[in-house]
Design a protein around this motif. Structure first.
Motif: not given
Length: 491
Positions: A398, A401-405, A426-427, A430, A453
């Motif tokens: 997390a 990789c803050p751009r994790l979708r 962080c994400c 998501l 989120c």
């Protein structure tokens, strides 16, 4: 081409009947005259067939029915008591252009409304038809024949059906498409025969010889296809970019070497231009085969190796060395791969966007930490069933990789609320999260997701003991979220 077809229709128009009958696997219901020579072979000149006689090689035997025509050994049929039979496999035969049937219709001045449409409009309509449907249209009349075989409609061939004689169908279609440019079909770019179990190396050999401009080939589930046919295609079709051989257990390698059955042409060089390769369920693929693939296909951007159970971490080292452009990689159910393999995958660094390691039970937080550290642009991760993952590994992912979708950590019993809190912090973008079977997750983790989120669109908490109030909070804060659950109290 329309003009040429019109002039040559006397010889070509009759051949179209065989083509449409073979591809559509239709059954002829118009009485036909017996041929003079009943022993004519399959490979006889197509133009010698009459319009109302389908090719006996590819006709599917219809299910027994009192309405079905009786088929005799030489492939011809006796007339049925009923003129038509409902069903997709029935292809009705129309009278050829210039016969008395057409003259009678012209005398009575009965003109169908569709005949008033201009050619460009009909071409646009035909462009939405499948390959068998186009072949049927070519049998209607002279005008439709010319339009149906317009080269612009034949950039793609799609054949389906487990009982279809795909080898014969491809041979007939490519033969017809090569008439204007002898021995070469310059318009065909895509061939899809997925699920045609009767397809063999013969059919792909015809495609390789006739279609040098081929860019897209799908033969998924064609278990008779072997290395020899694949070698033939990749060596003769230098523009090939998309190859799907999933479910072909005889395919173990894709390369250009001296051991192949096809002589290597110097103009092609030693590299294959593939960008997309799906070898899922190629159960015979081993490390040596993947090493050859990596060295010969350096432009790969999408590679899917699901359920290739013989691959080990050494194969991933070769991928990292030779395929630096890789963006999507699926290793689901490759149970011999572990943390060392993920360390090699991490060498792809910023290019990797999609990674699936579902059910790779040897993977732990150590391997996930490598991926998180060196692949900060990762968008999709499927780690379902990786029981060695914990909140610590999820936290590393997390934060790095803050751009994790999209994330799937279902069946990871060591993932709990603590990891979800870091993920929610962080994400923020998501959108999809699966926690199915994560027994340690409670309402605290879901409340963190609800507040952190807001763009969440899918949440799977099946087999998780979470309070209904937490799910209602998620639904209130994430209005577009679809919640999959097994909680009767939540509605």
């Amino acid at each position: 081409m329309g003009a040429n077809n019109g002039k040559q229709y006397g010889s070509e128009g009759k051949g179209s009947s065989s083509i449409s009958s073979d591809v559509s696997s239709g059954t002829d219901h118009t009485p036909t005259k017996a041929p003079r020579n009943a022993a004519t072979s399959e490979d006889s000149d197509l133009s010698m067939r009459t319009l109302s006689t389908p090719s006996p090689a590819l006709i599917l035997s219809p299910s027994p029915s009192p309405l079905s025509p009786q088929t005799v050994p030489n492939g011809h049929e006796s007339p049925s008591p009923s003129p038509t039979i409902p069903g997709e496999t029935v292809a009705l035969v129309h009278a050829p252009p210039g016969t008395q049937g057409c003259k009678r219709s012209s005398k009575t001045h009965h003109t169908a409304l569709i005949d008033f449409l201009p050619d460009p409009v009909l071409l646009q309509v035909f462009s939405h038809l499948s390959t068998p449907q186009l072949c049927r249209c070519a049998r209607v009349c002279r005008r439709w024949y010319n339009l149906a075989w317009d080269p612009r409609l034949w950039r793609t061939i799609r054949l389906t059906g487990e009982s279809l004689y795909a080898d014969r169908a491809l041979k007939i279609l490519t033969h017809r498409l090569c008439q204007d440019t002898p021995n070469v079909c310059l318009t065909l770019e895509t061939v899809v025969t997925s699920g045609c179990r009767r397809l063999s190396d013969r059919g792909l050999h015809v495609v390789a010889q006739s279609c040098p401009e081929l860019r897209h080939l799908e033969v998924a589930g064609c278990y008779n296809v072997s290395n020899e046919a694949v070698f033939d295609v990749v060596s003769r079709c230098p523009n090939l970019e998309h190859l799907d051989v999933s479910g072909c257990p005889k395919v173990t390698c894709i390369s250009l070497t001296q051991e192949t059955s096809v002589q290597l042409s110097p103009i092609h060089g030693q590299q294959i231009g593939l960008r997309y390769l799906d070898m899922s369920d190629c159960v015979s693929l081993e490390d040596e085969g993947l090493r050859a693939i990596a060295s010969h296909c350096p432009r790969l951007t999408h590679l899917y190796l699901r359920r290739c159970s013989r691959l080990t971490d050494e194969a991933l080292r070769q991928l990292a060395l030779h395929c630096p452009a890789l963006r999507e990689l699926s290793l689901s159910d490759c149970r011999l791969m572990g943390d060392f393999g993920l360390r090699e995958v991490a060498r792809l660094e910023g290019r990797l966007r999609y990674l699936s390691v579902a059910h790779c039970t040897r993977i732990t937080d150590v391997g996930l930490r490598y991926v998180a550290r060196y692949c900060p642009r990762l968008r999709y991760l499927n780690a379902r069933g990786c029981e060695g993952l914990t909140d610590q590994g999820l936290g590393h992912l997390a934060r790095s990789c803050p751009r994790l979708r999209s994330l799937d950590v279902g069946r990871c019993p060591l993932v709990s609320d603590m990891g979800l809190e870091v993920l929610a912090h962080c994400c923020l973008g998501l959108r999809r999260l699966s926690l199915r079977g994560c027994e340690s997750v409670t309402g605290r983790g879901l409340r963190a997701l609800a507040s952190g989120c807001p763009e969440l669109q899918m949440l799977n908490v099946q087999e998780c003991e979470v309070p209904p109030e937490a799910l209602r909070l998620v639904r209130r804060h994430c209005r577009r979220c679809v919640i999959e659950h097994t909680i009767p109290a939540f509605y």
